[in-house]
Design a protein around this motif. Structure first.
Motif, PDB file in Angstrom:
ATOM      1  N   LEU A 206      -9.179   0.417 -10.961  1.00  0.00           N
ATOM      2  CA  LEU A 206      -8.056   1.286 -11.213  1.00  0.00           C
ATOM      3  C   LEU A 206      -8.289   2.346 -10.189  1.00  0.00           C
ATOM      4  O   LEU A 206      -7.272   2.913  -9.560  1.00  0.00           O
ATOM      5  N   GLY A 207      -9.460   2.610  -9.590  1.00  0.00           N
ATOM      6  CA  GLY A 207      -9.611   3.658  -8.616  1.00  0.00           C
ATOM      7  C   GLY A 207      -8.967   2.938  -7.105  1.00  0.00           C
ATOM      8  O   GLY A 207      -8.370   3.610  -6.450  1.00  0.00           O
ATOM      9  N   GLY A 208      -9.118   1.577  -6.837  1.00  0.00           N
ATOM     10  CA  GLY A 208      -8.672   1.152  -5.890  1.00  0.00           C
ATOM     11  C   GLY A 208      -7.031   1.270  -5.796  1.00  0.00           C
ATOM     12  O   GLY A 208      -6.305   1.279  -4.808  1.00  0.00           O
ATOM     13  N   LEU A 209      -6.313   0.726  -7.068  1.00  0.00           N
ATOM     14  CA  LEU A 209      -5.056   0.840  -7.409  1.00  0.00           C
ATOM     15  C   LEU A 209      -4.659   2.308  -6.873  1.00  0.00           C
ATOM     16  O   LEU A 209      -3.494   2.397  -6.137  1.00  0.00           O
ATOM     17  N   LEU A 210      -5.126   3.334  -7.457  1.00  0.00           N
ATOM     18  CA  LEU A 210      -4.969   4.600  -7.141  1.00  0.00           C
ATOM     19  C   LEU A 210      -4.937   4.925  -5.637  1.00  0.00           C
ATOM     20  O   LEU A 210      -3.930   5.827  -5.079  1.00  0.00           O
ATOM     21  N   PHE A 211      -6.122   4.468  -4.909  1.00  0.00           N
ATOM     22  CA  PHE A 211      -6.174   4.934  -3.445  1.00  0.00           C
ATOM     23  C   PHE A 211      -5.110   4.115  -2.735  1.00  0.00           C
ATOM     24  O   PHE A 211      -5.018   4.939  -1.788  1.00  0.00           O
ATOM     25  N   PHE A 212      -4.735   3.116  -3.075  1.00  0.00           N
ATOM     26  CA  PHE A 212      -4.062   2.332  -2.122  1.00  0.00           C
ATOM     27  C   PHE A 212      -2.272   2.532  -2.621  1.00  0.00           C
ATOM     28  O   PHE A 212      -1.312   1.887  -2.025  1.00  0.00           O
ATOM     29  N   LEU A 213      -2.035   3.422  -3.597  1.00  0.00           N
ATOM     30  CA  LEU A 213      -0.841   3.822  -4.051  1.00  0.00           C
ATOM     31  C   LEU A 213      -0.271   4.678  -3.008  1.00  0.00           C
ATOM     32  O   LEU A 213      -0.656   5.490  -2.172  1.00  0.00           O
ATOM     33  N   ASP A 214       1.216   4.156  -2.567  1.00  0.00           N
ATOM     34  CA  ASP A 214       1.840   4.837  -1.486  1.00  0.00           C
ATOM     35  C   ASP A 214       3.005   5.514  -2.015  1.00  0.00           C
ATOM     36  O   ASP A 214       4.121   5.273  -2.245  1.00  0.00           O
ATOM     37  N   PRO A 215       2.503   6.978  -2.218  1.00  0.00           N
ATOM     38  CA  PRO A 215       3.832   7.963  -2.932  1.00  0.00           C
ATOM     39  C   PRO A 215       4.954   8.078  -2.048  1.00  0.00           C
ATOM     40  O   PRO A 215       6.166   8.712  -2.311  1.00  0.00           O
TER      41      PRO A 215
END
Length: 90
Positions: A49-58
């Motif tokens: 989940l941390g990896g998904l949030l880290f690579f999220l592109d807002p």
């Protein structure tokens, strides 16, 4: 698809891989150690989940447009971009 979920799967499996590698180097004859599957799963889930949030592109472009690919015009390369839909289309 593998490029989309691959890093999350690897981050989830990382605690298991590290535990088994550490356990293999620490193994003593006649002793076996119980595998804490629940704790390793929780740590893996937090990492994924941390990896998904880290690579999220807002700052990603809105998906409600038409992608116009890069093209060559008048000796210049015009970069690709998103344009709004023509009138009357969603």
């Amino acid at each position: 698809m593998i490029r989309a979920i691959g890093p999350s799967v690897l981050l989830f499996l990382l605690p298991f891989l590290l535990f088994f590698a550490w356990n293999a180097f620490q193994r003593r004859p006649g002793r076996s150690r119980a595998v804490p599957y629940l704790k390793l799963s929780i740590v893996g889930l937090v990492l994924a989940l941390g990896g998904l949030l880290f690579f999220l592109d807002p700052t990603a472009d809105e998906p409600r447009g038409i992608y116009i690919p890069p093209r060559y015009e008048n000796g210049q390369v015009v970069p690709g971009h998103f344009a709004p839909h023509p009138k009357g289309q969603p």
